[in-house]
Design an enzyme around this catalytic site. Structure first.
Site: not given
Ligand code: GLU
Length: 449
Positions: A129, A169
C-alpha cells in the site's frame, strides 16, 4: 490458555511495544490476531516457524519527499509512502491513497489488511500500500499533475510489473493513475502492467471502475442468501460517494434494492425515492461537487451536515460503509440494530471499529468484513494484470462474471473456515483464517524469509 492463544498474545504485546503510536495499525493487527489462535493450535509448526512475528513486520517501508510547485508558484512538499508488506504469494499489490490523514500508521494498516484480502482473492498477489498526505481537494488539474509526476519520479524506482503494482484508493482515480502512468513511461519506457486502474485506451480493464462496489454487493448477496433473503424490496444506506459507494449503489439498484442515503465529508443526504444515480455520478465523477448540491436537483431530498447526526441514524435494512476507516462506531452499530438492520457489508477498509463489529455479531446481524467484502477491486486489478500480460482485453461481461465468481468463492471459503475453526457464521474469523493460511503455507515453504 492454549498454546495458540499464548503465542498470539505474546506477539501482539511485542507489536504494541514496537508500534506504540500507530493506533490504526494496531487495530488492524488486533482484529486479525484475535482470529488466529485456533490456527496455531491446529498447526503448531507455524509457531516454530514464528510466522506471525515475521508477517507483521513489513518487508520494506519506503518514505520519501515529494516536492512540487503550486499554481501560485510556491514550492510545496508532501510525504510519500510505499509499504511493501508481503511478497509471500506474489508481487506486492495495493492502492495509493492521497489524503491529508495519511501517515505511516494508516499505510501500514492498509498494507497489512491487503495481504489477507489479496490472498482471499485466490490470485497470486502479495500485499502492499502507499500514498501521501497530499490533499487533492480544491487543487487544480495542473497541480494534481505536478504532484503526481513528482510522486512517481520517486516511486518508480521501487515498483514494476513483477515487483510491485500500485493502483487507486481514496483520492486516486483514473486521472491520477493516468498522470502517474505517463510519468513512469517517460522514465522507464512502456510497461503496461506497472499500475492497475488504468484508462481503457491504454491497458485498463473493463469493469475495474465498478469492481469494488459491485463486489461488495455480490458478497452481501451471498450473506443474505445464507438466511434465505435477497435484495428485492430492501432499503440500503451506503456511506461515502466515491468510486466504491457509487458502484455499490448501481449494483444495489440492479439487484432490486433501494439505496436511500449516501454521504461525503460535509454531511449526508437522504432521498426516500432512492438516490438518483445519474445526479450522483455527475456531481461526484464530473463536477467534483459537495453532496449538498444534490438538493438543487432533488429538492425533496434532505441534507444533514456533518456533526448534526451520522448517516447511521437512517432507518434501513442494509448498511454499506463505503467511506473510510473507523466511520462506524459502537453507538452507530447500536442505532442501526435498533432500526432493524439485517446485514452490514464493508466497502471501505476497516470502516467499523472493533467494538462495532462485536456489537453486530452479538446481535445476530450478518457482517461482511472489508478484507472479504471489498476484495473485488483488487481482484479485478489482478485480472487487469492478467490481460496486460496476455496483451488481450476481455469484455465487460467476461470480467464481471469472473468478479462474481471470485466474490462467491471468497464468501464460501470464509464461511467454511469459520465453520472448520468452530465459529460458524463468523465471517471476520473465517476471512482472517482463510487469508492467513495460504500466506503462512507459502512463507513456510520458502524458508526463513
Ligand atoms: N485500494 C483498493 C483496495 O483497498 C484496490 C487496490 C488495487 O486494486 O490494487 O483493495
Amino acid at each position: 490458555m492454549t498454546k495458540g492463544q499464548e503465542y498470539v498474545k505474546r506477539v501482539f504485546e511485542q507489536v504494541k511495544a514496537d508500534n506504540a503510536h500507530e493506533a490504526e495499525f494496531l487495530q488492524a493487527v488486533e482484529e486479525v490476531f484475535d482470529s488466529l489462535a485456533p490456527v496455531f493450535d491446529k498447526y503448531p509448526q507455524y509457531i516454530d516457524d514464528n510466522i506471525l512475528e515475521r508477517l507483521v513486520e513489513p518487508e520494506r517501508v519506503v518514505s520519501f519527499r515529494v516536492p512540487w510547485v503550486d499554481d501560485q508558484g510556491q514550492v510545496q512538499v508532501n510525504r510519500g509512502y510505499r509499504v511493501q508488506y508481503s511478497s509471500a504469494i506474489g508481487p506486492y499489490k495495493g492502492g495509493l491513497r492521497f489524503h491529508p490523514s495519511v501517515n505511516q500508521s494508516i499505510i501500514k494498516f492498509l498494507g497489512f489488511e491487503q495481504i489477507f484480502k489479496n490472498s482471499l482473492t485466490g490470485l497470486p498477489i502479495g500485499g502492499g500500500k502507499g500514498g501521501s498526505n497530499f490533499d487533492p481537494k480544491g487543487k487544480s488539474d495542473r497541480e494534481i499533475m505536478a504532484f503526481t509526476q513528482s510522486f512517481m519520479t520517486e516511486l518508480q524506482r521501487h515498483i514494476g510489473p513483477d515487483v510491485d503494482v500500485p493502483a487507486g484508493d481514496i483520492g486516486v482515480g483514473a486521472r491520477e493513475i493516468g498522470y502517474m502512468f505517463g510519468q513512469y513511461k517517460r522514465l522507464n519506457g512502456y510497461q503496461n502492467g506497472v499500475l492497475t486502474g488504468k484508462g481503457l485506451t491504454y491497458g485498463g480493464s473493463l469493469g475495474r471502475t465498478e469492481a469494488t462496489g459491485y463486489g461488495t454487493v455480490y458478497f452481501a448477496e451471498q450473506m443474505l442468501a445464507s438466511i434465505g433473503h435477497h435484495f428485492e424490496g430492501k432499503t440500503a444506506i451506503v456511506s461515502g460517494s466515491g468510486n466504491v459507494a457509487i458502484y455499490a449503489i448501481e449494483k444495489l439498484y440492479q439487484l432490486g434494492a433501494k439505496p436511500i442515503a449516501c454521504s461525503d465529508s460535509s454531511g449526508y443526504i437522504i432521498d426516500e425515492n432512492g438516490i438518483n444515480l445519474e445526479t450522483l455520478k455527475r456531481l461526484k465523477e464530473i463536477e467534483r461537487e459537495r453532496i449538498s448540491k444534490y438538493l438543487d436537483y432533488h429538492p425533496e431530498a434532505q441534507f444533514v451536515p456533518t456533526g448534526e447526526s451520522t448517516i447511521w441514524t437512517v432507518k434501513a435494512d442494509l448498511a454499506f460503509p463505503c467511506a473510510t476507516q473507523n466511520e462506524l462506531n459502537e453507538d452507530d452499530a447500536k442505532t442501526l440494530i435498533a432500526n432493524g438492520v439485517i446485514a452490514v457489508a464493508e466497502g471501505a477498509n476497516m470502516p467499523s471499529t472493533l467494538e462495532a463489529v462485536t456489537t453486530f455479531q452479538e446481535n445476530g446481524v450478518l457482517f461482511g468484513p472489508a478484507k472479504a467484502a471489498n476484495a473485488g477491486g483488487v481482484a479485478t486489478s489482478a485480472l487487469e494484470m492478467s490481460q496486460n500480460s496476455q496483451r488481450l482485453a476481455w469484455s465487460f461481461e467476461e470480467v464481471d462474471e469472473k468478479l462474481y465468481g471470485i466474490m462467491k468463492t471468497i464468501y464460501e471459503n470464509a464461511a467454511a473456515a469459520a465453520e472448520e475453526f468452530g465459529q460458524p457464521g463468523n465471517l471476520v474469523v473465517g476471512a482472517n483464517i482463510a487469508g492467513f493460511l495460504k500466506v503462512a503455507e507459502a512463507m513456510s515453504a520458502q524458508g526463513v524469509i
